[in-house]
Design an enzyme around this catalytic site. Sequence first.
Site, PDB file in Angstrom:
ATOM      1  N   HIS A 114      10.598  -0.765 -12.646  1.00  0.00           N
ATOM      2  CA  HIS A 114      11.523  -0.535 -11.389  1.00  0.00           C
ATOM      3  C   HIS A 114      12.363  -1.791 -11.087  1.00  0.00           C
ATOM      4  O   HIS A 114      11.883  -2.821 -10.958  1.00  0.00           O
ATOM      5  CB  HIS A 114      10.925   0.090 -10.017  1.00  0.00           C
ATOM      6  CG  HIS A 114      10.500   1.527 -10.074  1.00  0.00           C
ATOM      7  ND1 HIS A 114      10.583   2.193  -8.987  1.00  0.00           N
ATOM      8  CD2 HIS A 114      10.055   2.337 -11.252  1.00  0.00           C
ATOM      9  CE1 HIS A 114      10.019   3.462  -9.528  1.00  0.00           C
ATOM     10  NE2 HIS A 114       9.966   3.357 -10.773  1.00  0.00           N
ATOM     11  N   TYR A 123      12.101   3.740   0.792  1.00  0.00           N
ATOM     12  CA  TYR A 123      11.356   3.458   2.066  1.00  0.00           C
ATOM     13  C   TYR A 123      12.449   3.739   3.146  1.00  0.00           C
ATOM     14  O   TYR A 123      13.658   3.428   3.132  1.00  0.00           O
ATOM     15  CB  TYR A 123      11.340   2.095   2.230  1.00  0.00           C
ATOM     16  CG  TYR A 123      10.413   1.310   1.327  1.00  0.00           C
ATOM     17  CD1 TYR A 123       9.154   1.065   1.570  1.00  0.00           C
ATOM     18  CD2 TYR A 123      10.748   0.846  -0.161  1.00  0.00           C
ATOM     19  CE1 TYR A 123       8.173   0.587   0.982  1.00  0.00           C
ATOM     20  CE2 TYR A 123       9.741   0.343  -0.588  1.00  0.00           C
ATOM     21  CZ  TYR A 123       8.495   0.168  -0.224  1.00  0.00           C
ATOM     22  OH  TYR A 123       7.346  -0.412  -1.084  1.00  0.00           O
ATOM     23  N   PRO A 155       0.602  -1.562   4.268  1.00  0.00           N
ATOM     24  CA  PRO A 155       0.886  -1.149   2.996  1.00  0.00           C
ATOM     25  C   PRO A 155       2.526  -1.336   2.817  1.00  0.00           C
ATOM     26  O   PRO A 155       2.917  -1.201   1.317  1.00  0.00           O
ATOM     27  CB  PRO A 155       0.509   0.243   2.493  1.00  0.00           C
ATOM     28  CG  PRO A 155       0.272   0.666   3.805  1.00  0.00           C
ATOM     29  CD  PRO A 155      -0.279  -0.555   4.711  1.00  0.00           C
ATOM     30  N   LYS A 171       1.842  -5.241  -1.208  1.00  0.00           N
ATOM     31  CA  LYS A 171       1.655  -6.473  -1.320  1.00  0.00           C
ATOM     32  C   LYS A 171      -0.139  -6.505  -1.429  1.00  0.00           C
ATOM     33  O   LYS A 171      -0.602  -7.709  -1.959  1.00  0.00           O
ATOM     34  CB  LYS A 171       1.728  -7.553  -0.453  1.00  0.00           C
ATOM     35  CG  LYS A 171       3.411  -7.637  -0.378  1.00  0.00           C
ATOM     36  CD  LYS A 171       3.734  -8.515  -1.672  1.00  0.00           C
ATOM     37  CE  LYS A 171       5.064  -8.435  -1.917  1.00  0.00           C
ATOM     38  NZ  LYS A 171       5.521  -7.825  -3.167  1.00  0.00           N
ATOM     39  N   TYR A 216       9.665  -9.116  -2.599  1.00  0.00           N
ATOM     40  CA  TYR A 216       9.208  -7.737  -3.239  1.00  0.00           C
ATOM     41  C   TYR A 216       8.725  -7.864  -4.948  1.00  0.00           C
ATOM     42  O   TYR A 216       7.625  -7.440  -4.927  1.00  0.00           O
ATOM     43  CB  TYR A 216      10.316  -6.622  -3.422  1.00  0.00           C
ATOM     44  CG  TYR A 216       9.711  -5.269  -3.247  1.00  0.00           C
ATOM     45  CD1 TYR A 216       9.382  -4.557  -2.134  1.00  0.00           C
ATOM     46  CD2 TYR A 216       9.156  -4.643  -4.489  1.00  0.00           C
ATOM     47  CE1 TYR A 216       8.848  -3.219  -2.044  1.00  0.00           C
ATOM     48  CE2 TYR A 216       8.900  -3.400  -4.496  1.00  0.00           C
ATOM     49  CZ  TYR A 216       8.687  -2.668  -3.329  1.00  0.00           C
ATOM     50  OH  TYR A 216       7.994  -1.336  -3.550  1.00  0.00           O
TER      51      TYR A 216
HETATM   52  P1  RFL Z   1     -11.305  -3.075  -2.944  1.00  0.00           P
HETATM   53  O1  RFL Z   1     -10.408  -2.282  -3.886  1.00  0.00           O
HETATM   54  O2  RFL Z   1     -11.613  -2.621  -1.690  1.00  0.00           O
HETATM   55  O3  RFL Z   1     -12.686  -3.228  -3.738  1.00  0.00           O
HETATM   56  C1  RFL Z   1     -13.654  -3.778  -3.280  1.00  0.00           C
HETATM   57  C2  RFL Z   1     -15.018  -3.237  -4.041  1.00  0.00           C
HETATM   58  O4  RFL Z   1     -16.134  -3.752  -3.498  1.00  0.00           O
HETATM   59  C3  RFL Z   1     -16.992  -2.848  -3.303  1.00  0.00           C
HETATM   60  N1  RFL Z   1     -18.099  -3.283  -2.297  1.00  0.00           N
HETATM   61  C4  RFL Z   1     -19.163  -3.646  -2.430  1.00  0.00           C
HETATM   62  N2  RFL Z   1     -19.837  -3.833  -3.564  1.00  0.00           N
HETATM   63  C5  RFL Z   1     -21.109  -4.420  -3.640  1.00  0.00           C
HETATM   64  N3  RFL Z   1     -21.846  -4.776  -2.456  1.00  0.00           N
HETATM   65  C6  RFL Z   1     -21.132  -4.593  -1.225  1.00  0.00           C
HETATM   66  N4  RFL Z   1     -21.890  -4.931  -0.237  1.00  0.00           N
HETATM   67  C7  RFL Z   1     -19.782  -4.141  -1.192  1.00  0.00           C
HETATM   68  N5  RFL Z   1     -19.016  -3.935  -0.275  1.00  0.00           N
HETATM   69  C8  RFL Z   1     -17.858  -3.169  -0.865  1.00  0.00           C
HETATM   70  C9  RFL Z   1     -16.228  -1.574  -2.814  1.00  0.00           C
HETATM   71  O5  RFL Z   1     -17.005  -0.112  -3.151  1.00  0.00           O
HETATM   72  C10 RFL Z   1     -14.940  -1.624  -3.693  1.00  0.00           C
HETATM   73  O6  RFL Z   1     -15.198  -1.124  -5.013  1.00  0.00           O
HETATM   74  O7  RFL Z   1     -10.757  -4.591  -2.986  1.00  0.00           O
HETATM   75  P2  RFL Z   1      -9.984  -5.598  -3.969  1.00  0.00           P
HETATM   76  O8  RFL Z   1     -10.539  -5.354  -5.198  1.00  0.00           O
HETATM   77  O9  RFL Z   1      -9.844  -6.934  -3.275  1.00  0.00           O
HETATM   78  O10 RFL Z   1      -8.723  -4.812  -4.047  1.00  0.00           O
HETATM   79  C11 RFL Z   1      -7.813  -4.600  -3.227  1.00  0.00           C
HETATM   80  C12 RFL Z   1      -6.812  -3.402  -3.193  1.00  0.00           C
HETATM   81  O11 RFL Z   1      -7.596  -2.480  -3.474  1.00  0.00           O
HETATM   82  C13 RFL Z   1      -5.892  -3.150  -1.913  1.00  0.00           C
HETATM   83  O12 RFL Z   1      -5.513  -4.731  -1.552  1.00  0.00           O
HETATM   84  C14 RFL Z   1      -4.851  -2.304  -2.226  1.00  0.00           C
HETATM   85  O13 RFL Z   1      -5.055  -0.890  -2.682  1.00  0.00           O
HETATM   86  C15 RFL Z   1      -3.639  -2.346  -1.254  1.00  0.00           C
HETATM   87  N6  RFL Z   1      -2.887  -1.241  -1.316  1.00  0.00           N
HETATM   88  C16 RFL Z   1      -1.423  -1.525  -2.055  1.00  0.00           C
HETATM   89  N7  RFL Z   1      -1.682  -2.810  -2.588  1.00  0.00           N
HETATM   90  C17 RFL Z   1      -0.676  -3.348  -3.427  1.00  0.00           C
HETATM   91  O14 RFL Z   1      -0.354  -4.566  -4.291  1.00  0.00           O
HETATM   92  N8  RFL Z   1       0.429  -2.229  -4.060  1.00  0.00           N
HETATM   93  C18 RFL Z   1       0.517  -0.921  -3.189  1.00  0.00           C
HETATM   94  O15 RFL Z   1       1.167  -0.075  -3.860  1.00  0.00           O
HETATM   95  C19 RFL Z   1      -0.546  -0.646  -2.391  1.00  0.00           C
HETATM   96  N9  RFL Z   1      -0.718   0.594  -1.837  1.00  0.00           N
HETATM   97  C20 RFL Z   1      -2.672  -0.084  -0.667  1.00  0.00           C
HETATM   98  C21 RFL Z   1      -1.678   0.870  -1.101  1.00  0.00           C
HETATM   99  C22 RFL Z   1      -3.846   0.211  -0.013  1.00  0.00           C
HETATM  100  C23 RFL Z   1      -3.713   1.387   0.690  1.00  0.00           C
HETATM  101  N10 RFL Z   1      -4.812   1.888   1.541  1.00  0.00           N
HETATM  102  C24 RFL Z   1      -5.724   3.185   1.369  1.00  0.00           C
HETATM  103  C25 RFL Z   1      -5.286   1.140   2.597  1.00  0.00           C
HETATM  104  C26 RFL Z   1      -1.515   2.124  -0.337  1.00  0.00           C
HETATM  105  C27 RFL Z   1      -2.745   2.472   0.416  1.00  0.00           C
HETATM  106  C28 RFL Z   1      -2.486   3.902   1.152  1.00  0.00           C
HETATM  107  C1  PHB Z   2       2.225   3.758  -3.409  1.00  0.00           C
HETATM  108  O1  PHB Z   2       2.853   4.260  -4.354  1.00  0.00           O
HETATM  109  O2  PHB Z   2       1.045   3.967  -3.029  1.00  0.00           O
HETATM  110  C2  PHB Z   2       2.963   2.598  -2.362  1.00  0.00           C
HETATM  111  C3  PHB Z   2       4.212   2.117  -3.215  1.00  0.00           C
HETATM  112  C4  PHB Z   2       4.794   1.036  -2.289  1.00  0.00           C
HETATM  113  C5  PHB Z   2       4.392   0.684  -1.062  1.00  0.00           C
HETATM  114  C6  PHB Z   2       3.136   1.189  -0.705  1.00  0.00           C
HETATM  115  C7  PHB Z   2       2.472   2.157  -1.387  1.00  0.00           C
HETATM  116  O3  PHB Z   2       4.848   0.055  -0.261  1.00  0.00           O
END
Ligand code: RFL
Ligand code: PHB
Length: 389
Positions: free
Chosen positions: A72, A200, A292, A296, A384
């Site tokens: 993109h 957005y 979100p 980032k 971004y």
């Molecule tokens: P995670 O993915 O939470 O993984 C941590 C892992 O540790 C495990 N765990 C344990 N394991 C052993 N012992 C324990 N005591 C433990 N406690 C926990 C967990 O089960 C898990 O498997 O953290 P990590 O690896 O640092 O990754 C971070 C990302 O997952 C997170 O920042 C993103 O998903 C945030 N996020 C987005 N980030 C982006 O860069 N681009 C996006 O488009 C984006 N969209 C989003 C998002 C997060 C969202 N939610 C649900 C908060 C959209 C959403 C809706």
């Molecule tokens: C997503 O596709 O889950 C998504 C994309 C952009 C954002 C947050 C989430 O800023």
Amino acid sequence: MRTQVVIVGGGPSGLLLGQLLHRAGIETVVLERQSRAYVLGRIRAGVLERGLVGLMGEAGVDARMKAEGFVHDGTQIAYDHEMFRVDFAEHTGATVLVYGQTEVTRDLYEARDATGGDTRFEVDNVVIDGADTDAPYVMFDHEGKRVRIDCDFVAGCDGFHGVSRKTIPDAVRRDYEKVYPFGWLGVLSETPPVHPELIYANSDRGFALCSMRNANLSRYYIQCEMSDSPDNWTDDAFWDELRRRIPQAAADTLVTGPSIEKSIAPLRSYVCEPMRWGRLFLCGDAAHIVPPTGAKGLNTAASDVHYLNQGLRQFYATGDSHELDAYSSNALARVWKTQRFSWWFSNLMHRYPGQSDFDRNMQLAELAFLRDSPEAQAAMAQNYVGLPY
Ligand code: RFL
Ligand code: PHB
């Protein structure tokens, strides 16, 4: 038993770090609290910065991402029945990749399997001990036994609710937090995306985001109250509300279908300082959370992994701990900048409960400024696509 680095958490941070260290001949054990199926079932991030894409390449895990990810080179911003485009490529020469976190995680697990990496799922009662000495170890329950692994370093990649951060004594740790008074209700559906680029939208009824995973998988979000529940929303109610918040042309062409996932995410900004305590290093959501808006979270986790990978490689190759010693300050310098961007973009795009007419007009004026100012668009585009490491 003994290994060089114990990685607590088998999410994207832990797995990416494990794969990068493997390429440098550094041995790791990954401990994951959940089952693999559970980790792969979580629907999260969708937009990857060039930095993360580059790291997946360095880890040798980018073949499917390159074949199936969507480049993109801009995004759409909508408000007040207007829609304009911010061109990333024009302002920065860089682009982002739409490729789901689920796919990133699957690719990393497959690579770890192929290299015979030691991964323990469904571990419980993880305790990190001796992190402030030269002989740290991690204890946990696995398959009915209490296991101890001695190591040189522990990487705390266990997300916001993990144990790693809490291992840093309160007297050393400082937390910074802002909780936003709303959440995001997200729906995944097997329908073609409404627009080739993300939209957005700031509307009078609240924020909405039109995103996607591929040509027949769409991800949509609407701002909701924090106390709301996905059970309060039928699919039809969700689509009706989304249509009210996006520009008419998009609403008219929106293809709807049954939701295959529906969940609510709270919005929070959070930073823990320092990100290192002795031989324990925090990475990703274990150390910081962003709302979100602007995508980032995963990308900032990846920049931590980059700095830690550099530090550990330097240490094992030369015995020099300079980069490890600089880990917390290098990682945090970038973390605070991405916090600022996510905070700014969230404030710009959401309706706040009790927002005054003055504050609403400030948002609209800033959106008009962004629409009309190439310099403002350049600043947004720079953030971004991802700040340099
Ligand atoms: P995670 O993915 O939470 O993984 C941590 C892992 O540790 C495990 N765990 C344990 N394991 C052993 N012992 C324990 N005591 C433990 N406690 C926990 C967990 O089960 C898990 O498997 O953290 P990590 O690896 O640092 O990754 C971070 C990302 O997952 C997170 O920042 C993103 O998903 C945030 N996020 C987005 N980030 C982006 O860069 N681009 C996006 O488009 C984006 N969209 C989003 C998002 C997060 C969202 N939610 C649900 C908060 C959209 C959403 C809706
Ligand atoms: C997503 O596709 O889950 C998504 C994309 C952009 C954002 C947050 C989430 O800023």
